[in-house]
Design a protein around this motif. Structure first.
Motif, short mmCIF file in Angstrom:
data_model
loop_
_atom_site.label_atom_id
_atom_site.label_comp_id
_atom_site.label_asym_id
_atom_site.label_seq_id
_atom_site.Cartn_x
_atom_site.Cartn_y
_atom_site.Cartn_z
N TRP A 156 0.83 -1.21 0.00
CA TRP A 156 0.00 0.00 0.00
C TRP A 156 0.86 1.26 0.00
O TRP A 156 0.59 2.21 -0.73
CB TRP A 156 -0.92 -0.04 1.23
CG TRP A 156 -1.69 1.21 1.48
CD1 TRP A 156 -1.39 2.19 2.40
CD2 TRP A 156 -2.88 1.65 0.83
NE1 TRP A 156 -2.32 3.19 2.37
CE2 TRP A 156 -3.26 2.89 1.40
CE3 TRP A 156 -3.68 1.12 -0.17
CZ2 TRP A 156 -4.38 3.60 1.00
CZ3 TRP A 156 -4.80 1.83 -0.58
CH2 TRP A 156 -5.14 3.05 0.01
N THR A 157 1.90 1.26 0.79
CA THR A 157 2.71 2.47 0.91
C THR A 157 3.83 2.54 -0.14
O THR A 157 4.19 3.63 -0.58
CB THR A 157 3.35 2.55 2.31
OG1 THR A 157 4.11 1.35 2.55
CG2 THR A 157 2.27 2.70 3.37
N ASP A 158 4.38 1.40 -0.52
CA ASP A 158 5.58 1.41 -1.37
C ASP A 158 5.28 1.30 -2.86
O ASP A 158 6.09 1.75 -3.68
CB ASP A 158 6.54 0.28 -0.96
CG ASP A 158 7.01 0.44 0.47
OD1 ASP A 158 6.86 1.56 1.02
OD2 ASP A 158 7.50 -0.54 1.06
N GLU A 159 4.16 0.68 -3.22
CA GLU A 159 3.88 0.42 -4.64
C GLU A 159 2.83 1.36 -5.24
O GLU A 159 2.78 1.54 -6.45
CB GLU A 159 3.41 -1.03 -4.82
CG GLU A 159 4.41 -2.08 -4.37
CD GLU A 159 5.67 -2.05 -5.20
OE1 GLU A 159 5.59 -1.68 -6.39
OE2 GLU A 159 6.76 -2.40 -4.68
N LEU A 160 1.99 1.93 -4.40
CA LEU A 160 0.93 2.80 -4.90
C LEU A 160 1.29 4.27 -4.67
O LEU A 160 1.86 4.63 -3.64
CB LEU A 160 -0.40 2.50 -4.20
CG LEU A 160 -0.98 1.10 -4.42
CD1 LEU A 160 -2.29 0.97 -3.65
CD2 LEU A 160 -1.22 0.83 -5.89
N THR A 161 0.92 5.10 -5.64
CA THR A 161 1.13 6.52 -5.48
C THR A 161 0.12 7.10 -4.50
O THR A 161 -0.89 6.47 -4.16
CB THR A 161 1.01 7.25 -6.82
OG1 THR A 161 -0.35 7.14 -7.27
CG2 THR A 161 1.93 6.64 -7.87
N ALA A 162 0.37 8.31 -4.07
CA ALA A 162 -0.56 8.97 -3.15
C ALA A 162 -1.94 9.14 -3.78
O ALA A 162 -2.97 8.97 -3.12
CB ALA A 162 0.01 10.33 -2.73
N ASP A 163 -1.96 9.45 -5.08
CA ASP A 163 -3.25 9.58 -5.77
C ASP A 163 -3.99 8.25 -5.83
O ASP A 163 -5.21 8.20 -5.66
CB ASP A 163 -3.03 10.12 -7.19
CG ASP A 163 -2.65 11.60 -7.20
OD1 ASP A 163 -2.90 12.26 -6.17
OD2 ASP A 163 -2.12 12.07 -8.22
N ASN A 164 -3.26 7.16 -6.10
CA ASN A 164 -3.88 5.84 -6.12
C ASN A 164 -4.47 5.49 -4.76
O ASN A 164 -5.59 4.98 -4.66
CB ASN A 164 -2.86 4.77 -6.52
CG ASN A 164 -2.45 4.87 -7.98
OD1 ASN A 164 -1.32 4.58 -8.35
ND2 ASN A 164 -3.39 5.29 -8.83
N ARG A 165 -3.70 5.76 -3.73
CA ARG A 165 -4.17 5.44 -2.37
C ARG A 165 -5.42 6.25 -2.04
O ARG A 165 -6.37 5.75 -1.44
CB ARG A 165 -3.06 5.70 -1.35
CG ARG A 165 -1.86 4.79 -1.51
CD ARG A 165 -0.97 4.77 -0.27
NE ARG A 165 -0.38 6.06 0.04
CZ ARG A 165 0.79 6.49 -0.45
NH1 ARG A 165 1.48 5.73 -1.29
NH2 ARG A 165 1.27 7.67 -0.09
N SER A 166 -5.42 7.51 -2.42
CA SER A 166 -6.57 8.37 -2.16
C SER A 166 -7.81 7.89 -2.92
O SER A 166 -8.93 7.92 -2.39
CB SER A 166 -6.25 9.81 -2.54
OG SER A 166 -7.35 10.66 -2.32
N THR A 167 -7.59 7.42 -4.17
CA THR A 167 -8.70 6.92 -4.98
C THR A 167 -9.32 5.68 -4.34
O THR A 167 -10.55 5.55 -4.23
CB THR A 167 -8.23 6.59 -6.40
OG1 THR A 167 -7.75 7.79 -7.02
CG2 THR A 167 -9.37 6.02 -7.23
N PHE A 168 -8.46 4.75 -3.91
CA PHE A 168 -8.96 3.54 -3.26
C PHE A 168 -9.69 3.87 -1.97
O PHE A 168 -10.78 3.34 -1.70
CB PHE A 168 -7.80 2.58 -2.97
CG PHE A 168 -7.45 1.68 -4.13
CD1 PHE A 168 -8.34 0.71 -4.57
CD2 PHE A 168 -6.23 1.80 -4.77
CE1 PHE A 168 -8.03 -0.11 -5.64
CE2 PHE A 168 -5.90 0.98 -5.83
CZ PHE A 168 -6.80 0.02 -6.27
N GLN A 169 -9.10 4.75 -1.17
CA GLN A 169 -9.72 5.10 0.11
C GLN A 169 -11.09 5.74 -0.10
O GLN A 169 -12.05 5.42 0.60
CB GLN A 169 -8.80 6.06 0.88
CG GLN A 169 -9.35 6.51 2.23
CD GLN A 169 -10.21 7.77 2.12
OE1 GLN A 169 -10.09 8.54 1.17
NE2 GLN A 169 -11.08 7.95 3.10
N SER A 170 -11.21 6.60 -1.09
CA SER A 170 -12.48 7.26 -1.37
C SER A 170 -13.53 6.24 -1.84
O SER A 170 -14.70 6.30 -1.42
CB SER A 170 -12.28 8.34 -2.44
OG SER A 170 -13.49 8.96 -2.77
#
Length: 208
Positions: A156-170
């Motif tokens: 989650w932290t090392d392979e995904l960008t901040a935008d990707n993480r935000s998209t999944f979280q939303s």
């Protein structure tokens, strides 16, 4: 059946009005036809009422059986939604994000709604589209679990960008919110039905 009853009534009325011109055999025939139509209609309505009663009894029993599971899922989905909404408070802290992701995954897997198709079909007589709401809530929870996949916090932290993480979280937050709202209403409906029929009433059977 209603059409047959109406036609029979019309024939009977016609024969009676023309009794001077018709033999009594015709009158008896019309009376027999009319009586047969009335009996057929009564038997059909009686069977429909009996079938609806049996369907509602089965729905009540299934609702009572699923109620503890739905109640637990309701509280866990509410916790999941609150957990997802705390993501912005992590402030891009790697260790906090890893712990958050693992918590989200563990909470999602612990929801354990697991409703079968037969159980959903049994709930269709309940009001407010209870069966469809439950099917939708189950699909939303499954979708969160599917997109979480087998990944671990490090991915989650090392392979995904901040935008990707935000998209999944939303996306997860929206799914959890809708599932929470659906389960809230489902829980109320099941409690109402189970409370109304806490025991079998006299005459309630599974037979026809």
């Amino acid at each position: 059946m209603l059409l047959g009853l109406a036609l029979s009534s019309a024939v009977l009325l016609y024969v009676i009005l023309n009794v001077q011109e018709k033999p009594w055999q015709d009158i008896l025939t019309a009376l027999s036809t009319f009586t047969a139509a009335v009996v057929a209609l009564w038997l059909g309505v009686r069977q429909q009422v009996r079938d609806r009663r049996q369907d509602m009894l089965r729905a009540t029993l299934v609702a009572a059986f699923l109620l503890p599971r739905i109640d637990t899922a309701n509280s866990r989905v509410r916790r999941l939604h609150n957990l997802l909404n705390r993501y912005d408070d992590l402030e891009a802290d790697r260790s906090a994000e890893i712990a958050w992701f693992e918590d989200v995954k563990g909470t999602t897997l612990a929801i354990g709604l697991n409703v079968t198709l037969d159980q959903l079909q049994a709930l269709t007589p309940l009001p407010d589209n209870c069966a469809f709401r439950l099917a939708r809530a189950t699909a939303l929870i499954d979708e969160i679990a599917r997109t979480l996949g087998d990944g671990r916090g490090e991915y989650w932290t090392d392979e995904l960008t901040a935008d990707n993480r935000s998209t999944f979280q939303s996306f997860w937050s929206k799914c959890a919110l809708e599932a929470q709202q659906l389960l809230f209403h489902i829980n109320l409906n099941c409690k109402a039905v189970a409370g109304e029929r806490s025991a079998l009433a006299p005459g309630d059977t599974w037979g026809t």
